[in-house]
Design a protein around this motif. Structure first.
Motif, PDB file in Angstrom:
ATOM      1  N   ARG A  74       0.836  -1.210   0.000  1.00 19.50           N
ATOM      2  CA  ARG A  74       0.000   0.000   0.000  1.00 19.50           C
ATOM      3  C   ARG A  74       0.864   1.251   0.000  1.00 19.50           C
ATOM      4  NH1 ARG A  74      -4.733   0.739   4.486  1.00 19.50           N
ATOM      5  NH2 ARG A  74      -5.572  -0.938   3.229  1.00 19.50           N
ATOM      6  N   ASP A 146      -2.402  -2.948  -3.566  1.00 18.66           N
ATOM      7  CA  ASP A 146      -3.368  -2.517  -2.550  1.00 18.66           C
ATOM      8  C   ASP A 146      -3.594  -1.030  -2.814  1.00 18.66           C
ATOM      9  OD1 ASP A 146      -4.697  -3.588   0.068  1.00 18.66           O
ATOM     10  OD2 ASP A 146      -3.959  -1.626   0.622  1.00 18.66           O
ATOM     11  N   THR A 189     -11.557  -8.950  -6.519  1.00 19.14           N
ATOM     12  CA  THR A 189     -11.972  -8.525  -5.171  1.00 19.14           C
ATOM     13  C   THR A 189     -13.388  -7.959  -5.220  1.00 19.14           C
ATOM     14  OG1 THR A 189      -9.671  -7.910  -4.803  1.00 19.14           O
ATOM     15  CG2 THR A 189     -11.245  -7.234  -3.126  1.00 19.14           C
ATOM     16  N   PHE A 218     -14.215   4.252  -5.129  1.00 20.76           N
ATOM     17  CA  PHE A 218     -14.435   3.934  -6.538  1.00 20.76           C
ATOM     18  C   PHE A 218     -13.078   3.637  -7.172  1.00 20.76           C
ATOM     19  CE2 PHE A 218     -16.283   4.990 -10.875  1.00 20.76           C
ATOM     20  CZ  PHE A 218     -17.210   3.961 -10.852  1.00 20.76           C
ATOM     21  N   ASN A 220     -10.134   0.155  -7.244  1.00 19.97           N
ATOM     22  CA  ASN A 220     -10.209  -1.217  -7.760  1.00 19.97           C
ATOM     23  C   ASN A 220     -11.393  -1.974  -7.157  1.00 19.97           C
ATOM     24  OD1 ASN A 220      -9.353  -4.244  -7.066  1.00 19.97           O
ATOM     25  ND2 ASN A 220      -8.625  -3.715  -9.098  1.00 19.97           N
ATOM     26  N   VAL A 221     -11.528  -1.944  -5.841  1.00 19.33           N
ATOM     27  CA  VAL A 221     -12.565  -2.752  -5.185  1.00 19.33           C
ATOM     28  C   VAL A 221     -13.959  -2.163  -5.424  1.00 19.33           C
ATOM     29  CG1 VAL A 221     -13.348  -3.750  -3.001  1.00 19.33           C
ATOM     30  CG2 VAL A 221     -10.896  -3.447  -3.418  1.00 19.33           C
ATOM     31  N   VAL A 242     -12.504   9.897  -3.159  1.00 14.26           N
ATOM     32  CA  VAL A 242     -11.887  10.922  -2.314  1.00 14.26           C
ATOM     33  C   VAL A 242     -12.394  12.335  -2.670  1.00 14.26           C
ATOM     34  CG1 VAL A 242      -9.804  11.226  -3.733  1.00 14.26           C
ATOM     35  CG2 VAL A 242      -9.655  11.532  -1.248  1.00 14.26           C
ATOM     36  N   ASN A 312     -10.422  -3.199   4.252  1.00 17.29           N
ATOM     37  CA  ASN A 312      -9.965  -3.908   5.442  1.00 17.29           C
ATOM     38  C   ASN A 312     -10.235  -3.056   6.674  1.00 17.29           C
ATOM     39  OD1 ASN A 312      -8.829  -6.352   4.369  1.00 17.29           O
ATOM     40  ND2 ASN A 312      -7.259  -5.074   3.423  1.00 17.29           N
TER      41      ASN A 312
HETATM   42  P1  NAD Z   1      -7.651   2.031  -4.655  1.00 18.92           P
HETATM   43  O1  NAD Z   1      -6.474   2.875  -4.352  1.00 18.92           O
HETATM   44  O2  NAD Z   1      -7.766   1.390  -6.002  1.00 18.92           O
HETATM   45  O3  NAD Z   1      -9.006   2.853  -4.402  1.00 18.92           O
HETATM   46  C1  NAD Z   1      -9.295   3.511  -3.221  1.00 18.92           C
HETATM   47  C2  NAD Z   1     -10.551   4.345  -3.450  1.00 18.92           C
HETATM   48  O4  NAD Z   1     -10.911   4.969  -2.217  1.00 18.92           O
HETATM   49  C3  NAD Z   1     -10.382   5.470  -4.472  1.00 18.92           C
HETATM   50  O5  NAD Z   1     -11.557   5.583  -5.240  1.00 18.92           O
HETATM   51  C4  NAD Z   1     -10.218   6.709  -3.597  1.00 18.92           C
HETATM   52  O6  NAD Z   1     -10.626   7.905  -4.249  1.00 18.92           O
HETATM   53  C5  NAD Z   1     -11.159   6.335  -2.460  1.00 18.92           C
HETATM   54  N1  NAD Z   1     -10.909   7.115  -1.244  1.00 18.92           N
HETATM   55  C6  NAD Z   1      -9.717   7.438  -0.679  1.00 18.92           C
HETATM   56  N2  NAD Z   1      -9.930   8.195   0.409  1.00 18.92           N
HETATM   57  C7  NAD Z   1     -11.269   8.343   0.522  1.00 18.92           C
HETATM   58  C8  NAD Z   1     -12.118   9.038   1.423  1.00 18.92           C
HETATM   59  N3  NAD Z   1     -11.596   9.725   2.430  1.00 18.92           N
HETATM   60  N4  NAD Z   1     -13.452   8.975   1.235  1.00 18.92           N
HETATM   61  C9  NAD Z   1     -13.985   8.294   0.192  1.00 18.92           C
HETATM   62  N5  NAD Z   1     -13.236   7.617  -0.700  1.00 18.92           N
HETATM   63  C10 NAD Z   1     -11.900   7.644  -0.532  1.00 18.92           C
HETATM   64  O7  NAD Z   1      -7.695   0.909  -3.490  1.00 18.92           O
HETATM   65  P2  NAD Z   1      -8.386  -0.517  -3.546  1.00 18.92           P
HETATM   66  O8  NAD Z   1      -7.394  -1.506  -4.064  1.00 18.92           O
HETATM   67  O9  NAD Z   1      -9.724  -0.401  -4.174  1.00 18.92           O
HETATM   68  O10 NAD Z   1      -8.541  -0.837  -1.975  1.00 18.92           O
HETATM   69  C11 NAD Z   1      -9.615  -0.308  -1.202  1.00 18.92           C
HETATM   70  C12 NAD Z   1      -9.705  -1.096   0.099  1.00 18.92           C
HETATM   71  O11 NAD Z   1      -9.909  -2.483  -0.176  1.00 18.92           O
HETATM   72  C13 NAD Z   1      -8.464  -1.047   0.984  1.00 18.92           C
HETATM   73  O12 NAD Z   1      -8.871  -1.099   2.338  1.00 18.92           O
HETATM   74  C14 NAD Z   1      -7.728  -2.329   0.624  1.00 18.92           C
HETATM   75  O13 NAD Z   1      -6.871  -2.769   1.644  1.00 18.92           O
HETATM   76  C15 NAD Z   1      -8.912  -3.260   0.447  1.00 18.92           C
HETATM   77  N6  NAD Z   1      -8.611  -4.442  -0.366  1.00 18.92           N
HETATM   78  C16 NAD Z   1      -8.145  -4.325  -1.645  1.00 18.92           C
HETATM   79  C17 NAD Z   1      -7.921  -5.471  -2.395  1.00 18.92           C
HETATM   80  C18 NAD Z   1      -7.472  -5.408  -3.836  1.00 18.92           C
HETATM   81  O14 NAD Z   1      -7.382  -6.474  -4.474  1.00 18.92           O
HETATM   82  N7  NAD Z   1      -7.244  -4.241  -4.411  1.00 18.92           N
HETATM   83  C19 NAD Z   1      -8.121  -6.749  -1.831  1.00 18.92           C
HETATM   84  C20 NAD Z   1      -8.621  -6.825  -0.526  1.00 18.92           C
HETATM   85  C21 NAD Z   1      -8.853  -5.667   0.194  1.00 18.92           C
END
Ligand code: NAD
Length: 411
Positions: A74, A146, A189, A218, A220-221, A242, A312
Protein backbone atom coordinates in the motif's frame (compact mmCIF):
# COMPACT_ATOMS: atom_id res chain seq x y z
CA UNK A 1 -5.75 4.69 10.47
CA UNK A 2 -7.62 6.25 13.41
CA UNK A 3 -8.38 3.74 16.12
CA UNK A 4 -10.05 4.93 19.26
CA UNK A 5 -8.06 3.82 22.30
CA UNK A 6 -6.70 0.66 20.67
CA UNK A 7 -4.44 -0.18 17.77
CA UNK A 8 -5.49 -1.81 14.51
CA UNK A 9 -3.24 -4.81 15.24
CA UNK A 10 -4.57 -5.28 18.78
CA UNK A 11 -8.13 -5.16 17.41
CA UNK A 12 -7.34 -8.11 15.12
CA UNK A 13 -5.64 -9.96 17.97
CA UNK A 14 -8.72 -9.49 20.16
CA UNK A 15 -10.67 -11.54 17.62
CA UNK A 16 -7.88 -14.14 17.45
CA UNK A 17 -7.89 -14.49 21.25
CA UNK A 18 -11.67 -14.80 21.31
CA UNK A 19 -11.62 -17.56 18.66
CA UNK A 20 -8.79 -19.29 20.54
CA UNK A 21 -10.83 -19.29 23.73
CA UNK A 22 -13.92 -20.71 22.02
CA UNK A 23 -11.80 -23.45 20.40
CA UNK A 24 -9.81 -24.19 23.58
CA UNK A 25 -6.44 -23.51 21.91
CA UNK A 26 -3.42 -23.22 24.24
CA UNK A 27 -2.66 -19.61 25.22
CA UNK A 28 0.99 -19.98 24.09
CA UNK A 29 -0.13 -20.93 20.58
CA UNK A 30 -2.52 -17.98 20.45
CA UNK A 31 0.26 -15.70 21.60
CA UNK A 32 2.52 -17.04 18.79
CA UNK A 33 -0.26 -16.44 16.26
CA UNK A 34 -0.70 -12.91 17.60
CA UNK A 35 2.92 -11.98 16.80
CA UNK A 36 4.56 -11.32 13.46
CA UNK A 37 7.32 -13.65 12.24
CA UNK A 38 9.41 -10.87 10.69
CA UNK A 39 9.18 -7.08 10.34
CA UNK A 40 11.43 -5.11 8.02
CA UNK A 41 11.49 -1.30 8.03
CA UNK A 42 13.44 0.47 5.28
CA UNK A 43 14.20 4.01 4.23
CA UNK A 44 13.53 5.05 0.64
CA UNK A 45 15.37 8.17 -0.49
CA UNK A 46 13.34 9.77 -3.28
CA UNK A 47 14.72 12.42 -5.62
CA UNK A 48 12.66 15.61 -5.31
CA UNK A 49 14.01 18.33 -7.60
CA UNK A 50 17.58 19.03 -6.45
CA UNK A 51 17.07 17.44 -3.06
CA UNK A 52 16.02 14.12 -1.55
CA UNK A 53 12.97 13.20 0.54
CA UNK A 54 13.34 10.10 2.71
CA UNK A 55 10.24 7.88 2.86
CA UNK A 56 9.66 4.93 5.19
CA UNK A 57 8.74 1.53 3.75
CA UNK A 58 7.63 -1.70 5.41
CA UNK A 59 7.21 -5.42 4.88
CA UNK A 60 5.67 -7.38 7.72
CA UNK A 61 5.49 -11.17 7.47
CA UNK A 62 2.93 -12.38 9.94
CA UNK A 63 2.77 -16.13 9.37
CA UNK A 64 4.11 -18.86 7.08
CA UNK A 65 2.41 -21.72 8.92
CA UNK A 66 0.19 -22.61 5.94
CA UNK A 67 2.47 -21.55 3.06
CA UNK A 68 4.45 -18.66 1.57
CA UNK A 69 3.41 -15.29 2.99
CA UNK A 70 1.04 -13.33 0.78
CA UNK A 71 -0.18 -9.76 0.91
CA UNK A 72 -0.46 -6.44 -0.86
CA UNK A 73 1.65 -3.32 -0.79
CA UNK A 74 0.00 0.00 0.00
CA UNK A 75 1.15 3.53 -0.82
CA UNK A 76 -0.70 5.89 1.52
CA UNK A 77 0.28 8.74 3.82
CA UNK A 78 -1.27 7.02 6.89
CA UNK A 79 0.76 3.80 6.56
CA UNK A 80 2.58 2.94 9.79
CA UNK A 81 4.00 -0.20 11.42
CA UNK A 82 0.85 -0.93 13.44
CA UNK A 83 -1.38 -0.73 10.38
CA UNK A 84 0.94 -2.97 8.34
CA UNK A 85 1.03 -5.53 11.18
CA UNK A 86 -2.77 -5.54 11.36
CA UNK A 87 -3.12 -5.95 7.59
CA UNK A 88 -0.45 -8.69 7.49
CA UNK A 89 -2.26 -10.69 10.16
CA UNK A 90 -5.61 -10.19 8.40
CA UNK A 91 -3.98 -11.82 5.35
CA UNK A 92 -3.08 -14.88 7.44
CA UNK A 93 -6.69 -15.22 8.59
CA UNK A 94 -8.07 -14.51 5.12
CA UNK A 95 -5.91 -17.06 3.27
CA UNK A 96 -6.72 -19.70 5.89
CA UNK A 97 -10.45 -18.89 5.75
CA UNK A 98 -10.66 -19.46 2.00
CA UNK A 99 -8.26 -22.39 2.26
CA UNK A 100 -5.49 -21.33 -0.13
CA UNK A 101 -1.91 -22.47 0.61
CA UNK A 102 -0.54 -19.12 1.77
CA UNK A 103 0.38 -17.37 4.99
CA UNK A 104 0.04 -13.63 5.58
CA UNK A 105 2.12 -10.51 4.93
CA UNK A 106 1.66 -6.87 4.05
CA UNK A 107 3.82 -4.02 2.81
CA UNK A 108 3.55 -0.32 2.58
CA UNK A 109 5.19 3.02 2.00
CA UNK A 110 4.09 6.12 3.89
CA UNK A 111 3.50 8.46 0.96
CA UNK A 112 0.53 10.19 -0.66
CA UNK A 113 0.21 8.20 -3.89
CA UNK A 114 -1.99 10.85 -5.50
CA UNK A 115 0.94 13.31 -5.41
CA UNK A 116 3.49 10.99 -7.08
CA UNK A 117 4.48 11.17 -10.74
CA UNK A 118 4.72 7.78 -12.54
CA UNK A 119 8.53 8.04 -12.46
CA UNK A 120 8.54 8.66 -8.69
CA UNK A 121 6.21 5.73 -8.16
CA UNK A 122 8.51 3.51 -10.21
CA UNK A 123 11.58 4.69 -8.27
CA UNK A 124 9.86 3.94 -4.96
CA UNK A 125 8.69 0.41 -5.85
CA UNK A 126 12.06 -0.49 -7.39
CA UNK A 127 13.88 0.70 -4.26
CA UNK A 128 11.38 -1.14 -2.03
CA UNK A 129 11.97 -4.35 -4.03
CA UNK A 130 15.79 -4.02 -3.97
CA UNK A 131 15.80 -3.48 -0.20
CA UNK A 132 13.52 -6.44 0.47
CA UNK A 133 14.54 -8.93 -2.23
CA UNK A 134 16.12 -11.27 0.34
CA UNK A 135 12.77 -11.90 2.02
CA UNK A 136 10.63 -12.02 -1.16
CA UNK A 137 10.10 -14.75 -3.78
CA UNK A 138 7.39 -17.04 -5.10
CA UNK A 139 7.91 -19.54 -2.30
CA UNK A 140 8.75 -16.98 0.39
CA UNK A 141 6.55 -13.92 0.19
CA UNK A 142 4.44 -12.73 -2.74
CA UNK A 143 3.26 -9.08 -2.88
CA UNK A 144 0.17 -7.78 -4.74
CA UNK A 145 -1.48 -4.37 -5.27
CA UNK A 146 -3.37 -2.52 -2.55
CA UNK A 147 -4.38 1.11 -2.05
CA UNK A 148 -2.26 3.47 -4.13
CA UNK A 149 -0.60 0.71 -6.16
CA UNK A 150 -1.85 -1.14 -9.25
CA UNK A 151 -0.96 -3.62 -11.99
CA UNK A 152 1.62 -1.24 -13.45
CA UNK A 153 3.34 -0.92 -10.07
CA UNK A 154 3.45 -4.74 -9.87
CA UNK A 155 5.06 -4.88 -13.36
CA UNK A 156 7.90 -2.63 -12.10
CA UNK A 157 8.23 -4.77 -8.98
CA UNK A 158 8.46 -7.95 -11.10
CA UNK A 159 10.98 -6.36 -13.46
CA UNK A 160 13.23 -5.27 -10.56
CA UNK A 161 12.94 -8.71 -8.99
CA UNK A 162 13.91 -10.38 -12.31
CA UNK A 163 16.99 -8.15 -12.66
CA UNK A 164 18.17 -9.31 -9.27
CA UNK A 165 17.01 -12.93 -9.10
CA UNK A 166 16.18 -14.04 -12.64
CA UNK A 167 12.86 -15.01 -14.23
CA UNK A 168 10.17 -15.74 -11.64
CA UNK A 169 6.81 -14.19 -12.64
CA UNK A 170 5.05 -15.85 -9.68
CA UNK A 171 7.08 -13.53 -7.37
CA UNK A 172 4.19 -11.03 -7.45
CA UNK A 173 0.49 -11.12 -8.36
CA UNK A 174 -1.91 -8.52 -9.70
CA UNK A 175 0.35 -7.97 -12.74
CA UNK A 176 -0.95 -6.63 -16.07
CA UNK A 177 -2.60 -9.32 -18.19
CA UNK A 178 -0.04 -8.59 -20.93
CA UNK A 179 2.78 -9.39 -18.49
CA UNK A 180 1.97 -12.72 -16.79
CA UNK A 181 -1.17 -11.39 -15.11
CA UNK A 182 -4.38 -13.45 -15.08
CA UNK A 183 -7.53 -12.30 -16.85
CA UNK A 184 -10.03 -11.90 -14.02
CA UNK A 185 -7.59 -10.95 -11.23
CA UNK A 186 -8.22 -7.21 -11.51
CA UNK A 187 -11.96 -7.58 -10.97
CA UNK A 188 -11.71 -10.45 -8.47
CA UNK A 189 -11.97 -8.53 -5.17
CA UNK A 190 -14.93 -6.40 -6.25
CA UNK A 191 -16.62 -9.34 -7.93
CA UNK A 192 -16.27 -11.37 -4.74
CA UNK A 193 -17.69 -8.48 -2.65
CA UNK A 194 -20.75 -8.26 -4.93
CA UNK A 195 -21.27 -12.04 -4.93
CA UNK A 196 -21.09 -12.10 -1.13
CA UNK A 197 -23.57 -9.19 -0.97
CA UNK A 198 -26.01 -11.16 -3.15
CA UNK A 199 -25.51 -14.37 -1.15
CA UNK A 200 -26.11 -12.47 2.11
CA UNK A 201 -29.35 -10.96 0.84
CA UNK A 202 -30.57 -14.35 -0.36
CA UNK A 203 -29.71 -16.05 2.95
CA UNK A 204 -31.76 -13.40 4.71
CA UNK A 205 -34.75 -13.60 2.35
CA UNK A 206 -34.21 -10.16 0.83
CA UNK A 207 -34.64 -9.96 -2.94
CA UNK A 208 -31.37 -9.27 -4.76
CA UNK A 209 -33.12 -7.65 -7.69
CA UNK A 210 -33.77 -4.02 -6.82
CA UNK A 211 -31.90 -4.12 -3.48
CA UNK A 212 -30.34 -0.68 -2.88
CA UNK A 213 -26.57 -0.33 -2.46
CA UNK A 214 -24.27 2.49 -1.29
CA UNK A 215 -20.50 2.22 -1.82
CA UNK A 216 -17.61 4.24 -0.42
CA UNK A 217 -14.59 4.04 -2.75
CA UNK A 218 -14.43 3.93 -6.54
CA UNK A 219 -10.99 2.38 -6.94
CA UNK A 220 -10.21 -1.22 -7.76
CA UNK A 221 -12.57 -2.75 -5.18
CA UNK A 222 -15.44 -0.23 -5.21
CA UNK A 223 -15.57 0.10 -9.00
CA UNK A 224 -15.89 -3.64 -9.71
CA UNK A 225 -18.15 -4.22 -6.70
CA UNK A 226 -20.49 -1.53 -8.05
CA UNK A 227 -20.40 -2.94 -11.60
CA UNK A 228 -21.10 -6.52 -10.55
CA UNK A 229 -23.83 -5.43 -8.07
CA UNK A 230 -25.50 -3.72 -11.03
CA UNK A 231 -25.03 -6.83 -13.21
CA UNK A 232 -26.66 -8.93 -10.47
CA UNK A 233 -29.73 -6.67 -10.50
CA UNK A 234 -29.03 -4.47 -7.48
CA UNK A 235 -29.47 -0.71 -7.62
CA UNK A 236 -26.38 1.33 -6.73
CA UNK A 237 -27.93 4.54 -5.39
CA UNK A 238 -24.85 6.27 -3.94
CA UNK A 239 -21.12 6.11 -4.49
CA UNK A 240 -18.15 8.22 -3.43
CA UNK A 241 -14.42 8.56 -3.89
CA UNK A 242 -11.89 10.92 -2.31
CA UNK A 243 -13.35 13.84 -4.34
CA UNK A 244 -16.90 13.39 -2.94
CA UNK A 245 -20.03 11.39 -3.69
CA UNK A 246 -23.05 11.23 -5.99
CA UNK A 247 -26.59 10.03 -5.25
CA UNK A 248 -29.35 8.85 -7.58
CA UNK A 249 -32.30 7.07 -5.97
CA UNK A 250 -33.29 5.63 -9.36
CA UNK A 251 -29.90 3.88 -9.59
CA UNK A 252 -26.58 5.07 -11.00
CA UNK A 253 -25.59 3.46 -14.30
CA UNK A 254 -22.18 2.18 -13.18
CA UNK A 255 -21.27 0.73 -16.57
CA UNK A 256 -21.48 4.20 -18.12
CA UNK A 257 -19.17 5.85 -15.56
CA UNK A 258 -16.89 2.87 -14.98
CA UNK A 259 -13.82 4.40 -16.62
CA UNK A 260 -13.94 7.93 -15.17
CA UNK A 261 -10.78 8.98 -13.36
CA UNK A 262 -12.67 10.78 -10.62
CA UNK A 263 -16.33 11.00 -9.59
CA UNK A 264 -15.88 14.79 -9.69
CA UNK A 265 -16.04 14.41 -13.49
CA UNK A 266 -19.48 12.73 -13.41
CA UNK A 267 -22.65 14.76 -14.08
CA UNK A 268 -24.99 14.35 -11.09
CA UNK A 269 -28.06 16.12 -9.68
CA UNK A 270 -27.20 15.31 -6.09
CA UNK A 271 -23.70 15.56 -4.64
CA UNK A 272 -22.61 14.62 -1.12
CA UNK A 273 -19.37 14.51 0.86
CA UNK A 274 -17.00 11.54 0.56
CA UNK A 275 -18.00 10.18 3.99
CA UNK A 276 -21.72 11.03 3.73
CA UNK A 277 -22.27 8.04 1.49
CA UNK A 278 -21.94 5.89 4.60
CA UNK A 279 -25.10 7.45 6.03
CA UNK A 280 -27.34 6.99 2.97
CA UNK A 281 -30.43 4.84 3.63
CA UNK A 282 -29.92 1.57 1.74
CA UNK A 283 -30.16 -2.21 2.00
CA UNK A 284 -26.44 -2.88 1.50
CA UNK A 285 -23.58 -0.60 2.53
CA UNK A 286 -20.13 -1.42 1.10
CA UNK A 287 -17.22 0.55 2.61
CA UNK A 288 -14.48 -0.04 -0.01
CA UNK A 289 -11.94 2.72 0.65
CA UNK A 290 -10.21 3.24 3.99
CA UNK A 291 -10.06 1.58 7.40
CA UNK A 292 -12.00 2.70 10.49
CA UNK A 293 -14.45 4.91 8.55
CA UNK A 294 -17.43 3.67 10.59
CA UNK A 295 -16.67 4.55 14.18
CA UNK A 296 -17.96 6.20 17.35
CA UNK A 297 -18.51 9.45 15.49
CA UNK A 298 -20.93 8.17 12.86
CA UNK A 299 -22.17 4.73 13.96
CA UNK A 300 -25.55 6.14 15.07
CA UNK A 301 -26.13 7.52 11.60
CA UNK A 302 -25.68 4.29 9.64
CA UNK A 303 -28.89 3.44 7.82
CA UNK A 304 -28.25 0.07 6.19
CA UNK A 305 -29.51 -3.45 6.89
CA UNK A 306 -26.31 -5.17 5.74
CA UNK A 307 -22.67 -4.06 5.72
CA UNK A 308 -20.28 -5.91 3.42
CA UNK A 309 -16.69 -4.98 4.30
CA UNK A 310 -14.92 -4.35 0.98
CA UNK A 311 -12.10 -2.43 2.68
CA UNK A 312 -9.97 -3.91 5.44
CA UNK A 313 -11.10 -3.00 8.98
CA UNK A 314 -13.62 -0.33 7.92
CA UNK A 315 -15.46 -0.63 11.27
CA UNK A 316 -14.02 0.15 14.68
CA UNK A 317 -14.66 -2.52 17.35
CA UNK A 318 -17.19 -0.23 19.09
CA UNK A 319 -19.07 0.43 15.84
CA UNK A 320 -19.12 -3.27 15.04
CA UNK A 321 -20.61 -4.03 18.48
CA UNK A 322 -23.14 -1.21 18.37
CA UNK A 323 -24.37 -1.92 14.84
CA UNK A 324 -24.74 -5.63 15.52
CA UNK A 325 -26.77 -4.76 18.61
CA UNK A 326 -29.03 -2.70 16.36
CA UNK A 327 -29.55 -5.76 14.14
CA UNK A 328 -27.28 -4.79 11.25
CA UNK A 329 -25.73 -7.89 9.65
CA UNK A 330 -22.01 -7.39 9.03
CA UNK A 331 -19.99 -9.59 6.66
CA UNK A 332 -16.34 -9.29 7.78
CA UNK A 333 -13.43 -8.19 5.58
CA UNK A 334 -11.58 -11.49 5.77
CA UNK A 335 -14.53 -13.12 4.01
CA UNK A 336 -16.04 -10.27 1.98
CA UNK A 337 -12.87 -9.05 0.23
CA UNK A 338 -11.09 -12.40 0.02
CA UNK A 339 -11.81 -12.66 -3.73
CA UNK A 340 -8.63 -10.63 -4.28
CA UNK A 341 -6.27 -13.11 -2.71
CA UNK A 342 -8.26 -15.98 -4.20
CA UNK A 343 -7.64 -14.40 -7.63
CA UNK A 344 -3.98 -13.92 -6.73
CA UNK A 345 -3.77 -17.60 -5.89
CA UNK A 346 -5.12 -18.44 -9.36
CA UNK A 347 -2.56 -16.10 -10.96
CA UNK A 348 0.29 -17.59 -8.90
CA UNK A 349 -0.60 -21.18 -9.78
CA UNK A 350 -0.92 -20.29 -13.48
CA UNK A 351 2.51 -18.58 -13.42
CA UNK A 352 4.11 -21.59 -11.74
CA UNK A 353 2.52 -24.00 -14.23
CA UNK A 354 3.25 -21.62 -17.13
CA UNK A 355 -0.32 -22.22 -18.24
CA UNK A 356 -3.15 -19.72 -18.47
CA UNK A 357 -6.86 -20.08 -17.81
CA UNK A 358 -9.61 -18.41 -19.86
CA UNK A 359 -11.51 -15.77 -17.88
CA UNK A 360 -14.71 -17.82 -17.61
CA UNK A 361 -12.81 -20.61 -15.83
CA UNK A 362 -11.30 -18.00 -13.50
CA UNK A 363 -14.76 -16.55 -12.71
CA UNK A 364 -16.34 -19.99 -12.23
CA UNK A 365 -13.63 -21.08 -9.80
CA UNK A 366 -13.80 -17.77 -7.93
CA UNK A 367 -17.60 -17.82 -7.57
CA UNK A 368 -17.61 -21.47 -6.51
CA UNK A 369 -14.90 -21.04 -3.88
CA UNK A 370 -16.37 -17.78 -2.52
CA UNK A 371 -19.74 -19.49 -2.15
CA UNK A 372 -18.09 -22.38 -0.31
CA UNK A 373 -16.27 -20.04 2.10
CA UNK A 374 -19.48 -18.05 2.72
CA UNK A 375 -21.50 -21.25 3.38
CA UNK A 376 -18.85 -22.52 5.79
CA UNK A 377 -18.73 -19.29 7.81
CA UNK A 378 -22.52 -19.28 7.96
CA UNK A 379 -22.60 -22.87 9.22
CA UNK A 380 -20.00 -22.16 11.92
CA UNK A 381 -21.87 -19.02 13.04
CA UNK A 382 -24.97 -21.19 13.62
CA UNK A 383 -22.99 -23.98 15.30
CA UNK A 384 -21.42 -21.64 17.88
CA UNK A 385 -24.28 -19.04 17.91
CA UNK A 386 -21.86 -16.25 17.06
CA UNK A 387 -21.75 -13.38 14.56
CA UNK A 388 -20.12 -13.87 11.15
CA UNK A 389 -16.84 -12.16 12.10
CA UNK A 390 -16.32 -14.38 15.12
CA UNK A 391 -17.27 -17.42 13.00
CA UNK A 392 -14.76 -16.46 10.30
CA UNK A 393 -11.99 -16.16 12.91
CA UNK A 394 -12.99 -19.52 14.43
CA UNK A 395 -12.53 -21.21 11.03
CA UNK A 396 -9.22 -19.56 10.25
CA UNK A 397 -7.63 -19.62 13.71
CA UNK A 398 -8.38 -23.35 13.96
CA UNK A 399 -6.69 -24.02 10.59
CA UNK A 400 -3.59 -21.91 11.29
CA UNK A 401 -3.19 -23.27 14.84
CA UNK A 402 -3.40 -26.84 13.50
CA UNK A 403 -0.74 -26.16 10.86
CA UNK A 404 1.45 -24.38 13.41
CA UNK A 405 1.32 -27.29 15.85
CA UNK A 406 1.70 -30.01 13.18
CA UNK A 407 4.89 -28.35 11.89
CA UNK A 408 6.38 -28.78 15.35
CA UNK A 409 7.09 -25.07 15.60
CA UNK A 410 6.97 -25.31 19.38
CA UNK A 411 10.11 -27.44 19.67
P1 NAD B 1 -7.65 2.03 -4.65
O1 NAD B 1 -6.47 2.87 -4.35
O2 NAD B 1 -7.77 1.39 -6.00
O3 NAD B 1 -9.01 2.85 -4.40
C1 NAD B 1 -9.29 3.51 -3.22
C2 NAD B 1 -10.55 4.35 -3.45
O4 NAD B 1 -10.91 4.97 -2.22
C3 NAD B 1 -10.38 5.47 -4.47
O5 NAD B 1 -11.56 5.58 -5.24
C4 NAD B 1 -10.22 6.71 -3.60
O6 NAD B 1 -10.63 7.91 -4.25
C5 NAD B 1 -11.16 6.33 -2.46
N1 NAD B 1 -10.91 7.11 -1.24
C6 NAD B 1 -9.72 7.44 -0.68
N2 NAD B 1 -9.93 8.20 0.41
C7 NAD B 1 -11.27 8.34 0.52
C8 NAD B 1 -12.12 9.04 1.42
N3 NAD B 1 -11.60 9.73 2.43
N4 NAD B 1 -13.45 8.97 1.23
C9 NAD B 1 -13.98 8.29 0.19
N5 NAD B 1 -13.24 7.62 -0.70
C10 NAD B 1 -11.90 7.64 -0.53
O7 NAD B 1 -7.70 0.91 -3.49
P2 NAD B 1 -8.39 -0.52 -3.55
O8 NAD B 1 -7.39 -1.51 -4.06
O9 NAD B 1 -9.72 -0.40 -4.17
O10 NAD B 1 -8.54 -0.84 -1.98
C11 NAD B 1 -9.61 -0.31 -1.20
C12 NAD B 1 -9.70 -1.10 0.10
O11 NAD B 1 -9.91 -2.48 -0.18
C13 NAD B 1 -8.46 -1.05 0.98
O12 NAD B 1 -8.87 -1.10 2.34
C14 NAD B 1 -7.73 -2.33 0.62
O13 NAD B 1 -6.87 -2.77 1.64
C15 NAD B 1 -8.91 -3.26 0.45
N6 NAD B 1 -8.61 -4.44 -0.37
C16 NAD B 1 -8.15 -4.33 -1.65
C17 NAD B 1 -7.92 -5.47 -2.40
C18 NAD B 1 -7.47 -5.41 -3.84
O14 NAD B 1 -7.38 -6.47 -4.47
N7 NAD B 1 -7.24 -4.24 -4.41
C19 NAD B 1 -8.12 -6.75 -1.83
C20 NAD B 1 -8.62 -6.83 -0.53
C21 NAD B 1 -8.85 -5.67 0.19
Amino acid sequence: MTHFGSSAFSEVNEKVAQAGEILGIKPGVISALSSCEREVVISIPLRRGDDVEVLTGYRVQHSSARGPRKGGIRFHQDVDLDEVRALASLMTWKTALIDVPFGGAKGGVAVDASKLSPIEKEEIIRRWTRSLVHVLGHHRDIPAPDMGTDAKTMAWLMDEFHRLEGFQPACVTGKPVELFGAPGREEATGRGVAQIAAATLEKNDVKVKGATVAIQGFGNVGRYAALVCQELGMKVIAISDVSGGIVDKKGIDIASIFNVKSLADVQADERIGAADVLEVKCDVLIPAALGSVINERNMDKINAGFIIEGANQPLSIAADRELRAQGVLIVPDILANSGGVMGSYFEWTQNIQEFSWPIDKFRRELDMRMEKAFGNVHKVSKKYSVDLRTAAFIVSVERVAQAFEMRGSLV
